[in-house]
Scaffold this active site. Structure first.
Site, mmCIF file in Angstrom:
data_model
loop_
_atom_site.group_PDB
_atom_site.id
_atom_site.type_symbol
_atom_site.label_atom_id
_atom_site.label_comp_id
_atom_site.label_asym_id
_atom_site.label_seq_id
_atom_site.Cartn_x
_atom_site.Cartn_y
_atom_site.Cartn_z
ATOM 1 N N ASN A 136 39.260 33.958 8.621
ATOM 2 C CA ASN A 136 40.162 35.116 8.465
ATOM 3 C C ASN A 136 41.574 34.688 8.071
ATOM 4 O O ASN A 136 42.493 35.490 8.102
ATOM 5 C CB ASN A 136 40.201 35.946 9.763
ATOM 6 N N HIS A 138 43.461 32.408 9.655
ATOM 7 C CA HIS A 138 44.382 31.981 10.723
ATOM 8 C C HIS A 138 44.696 30.493 10.608
ATOM 9 O O HIS A 138 43.895 29.697 10.125
ATOM 10 C CB HIS A 138 43.887 32.370 12.126
HETATM 11 C C1 F6R Z 1 42.067 24.530 15.923
HETATM 12 C C2 F6R Z 1 42.717 25.638 15.260
HETATM 13 C C3 F6R Z 1 41.996 26.584 14.376
HETATM 14 C C4 F6R Z 1 40.895 25.926 13.551
HETATM 15 C C5 F6R Z 1 40.169 26.964 12.705
HETATM 16 C C6 F6R Z 1 39.019 26.355 11.925
HETATM 17 O O1 F6R Z 1 42.986 23.769 16.692
HETATM 18 O O2 F6R Z 1 43.871 25.828 15.471
HETATM 19 O O3 F6R Z 1 42.923 27.196 13.521
HETATM 20 O O4 F6R Z 1 41.473 24.957 12.724
HETATM 21 O O5 F6R Z 1 39.675 27.974 13.539
HETATM 22 O O6 F6R Z 1 38.045 25.917 12.815
HETATM 23 P P1 F6R Z 1 36.801 25.060 12.316
HETATM 24 O O7 F6R Z 1 37.375 23.763 11.842
HETATM 25 O O8 F6R Z 1 35.939 24.883 13.521
HETATM 26 O O9 F6R Z 1 36.173 25.829 11.206
#
Ligand code: F6R
Length: 241
Positions: A136, A138
């Site tokens: 999304n 973030h």
């Molecule tokens: C983790 C964080 C999140 C992840 C994001 C992607 O510390 O802050 O922003 O980087 O949710 O997560 P993955 O890498 O599991 O797809």
């Protein structure tokens, strides 16, 4: 924004680890901002290999993690504290006193958040921040419609994020619904930012981050305003660029 497109996850991880190791070589007491999640796991493996091959030392490195679930014990295997110990800290020579992760079990959220930003400032600010990106858009846990001026704060995770993170828990009910996260402003104050993304599930978020309007609806789009951001993507995550 500088964009590096790699063939696959392994190449992305190696390139990212090399950027981190160059930073450590240039400044052995660098302040690193670290992310958790699936994306940086390969990069951490590479950094451990480099440490084992005596190419780098973390002895003087200071780290600040982006975020931690609220109200989840440090020793819960899904806490970000546990993740960092398992995937990096237990395998390198980092000095434990130089590790900082928001305390999700705090009884005083306001103090915890203000103190976290103050600690970052007192160490001279973040030299290099590693980011992943949510489907999304973030960054950290700054969910869509975040205030770009926010510093470290308590966030309510969106349903998308809770669902995405439920893959690590036995059931979706066990996924925490809140987290303490560095704010967009905290992240933007870093001197260098490296964002990693792999897989087609990230392609739209990457498109919005790079080519989209700068808007809190897509938190990662704020990175267009930073003067030293490198995106390291695999082909799938870069597919819409
Ligand atoms: C983790 C964080 C999140 C992840 C994001 C992607 O510390 O802050 O922003 O980087 O949710 O997560 P993955 O890498 O599991 O797809």
């Amino acid at each position: 924004m500088k964009i590096i497109i790699t063939e696959n996850y392994d190449e992305m991880s190696i390139k990212a680890a090399r950027m981190v190791s160059s930073q450590i070589t240039l400044k052995n007491n660098s302040v690193l901002g670290l992310a958790t999640g699936s994306t940086p796991e390969g990069m951490y493996r590479e950094l451990i290999n480099m440490y084992n091959n005596k190419e780098i030392s973390f002895n003087d490195i200071i780290t600040f993690n982006l975020d931690e679930y609220y109200n989840l014990e440090k020793d819960n295997t899904e806490s970000y504290d546990y993740f960092m110990r398992k995937n990096l800290f237990n395998h390198i020579d980092i000095n434990k006193k130089n590790i900082h992760i928001p305390n999700g079990m705090t009884e005083d959220i306001d103090y915890e958040c203000i103190n976290y930003d103050n600690m970052i400032k007192s160490k001279g600010g973040i030299d290099m921040q590693i980011l992943g990106i949510g489907g999304n858009g973030h960054i950290g846990f700054n969910e869509p419609n975040i205030n770009f001026e926010a510093t470290t704060h308590l966030v309510n995770l969106t349903e998308d994020t809770i669902e995405a993170n439920s893959r690590f828990f036995d059931s979706i009910e066990e996924v925490p619904t809140k987290a303490i996260s560095m704010g967009v402003k905290t992240i933007m104050n870093s001197r260098k930012i490296i964002l990693l993304a792999n897989g087609k599930g990230k392609a739209e978020a990457i498109y919005n981050a790079v080519k989209g309007k700068i808007t809190p609806t897509h938190p990662a789009s704020v990175l267009q305003l930073h003067n030293d951001v490198t995106l390291i993507l695999d082909k799938e995550a870069a597919a819409l660029l």
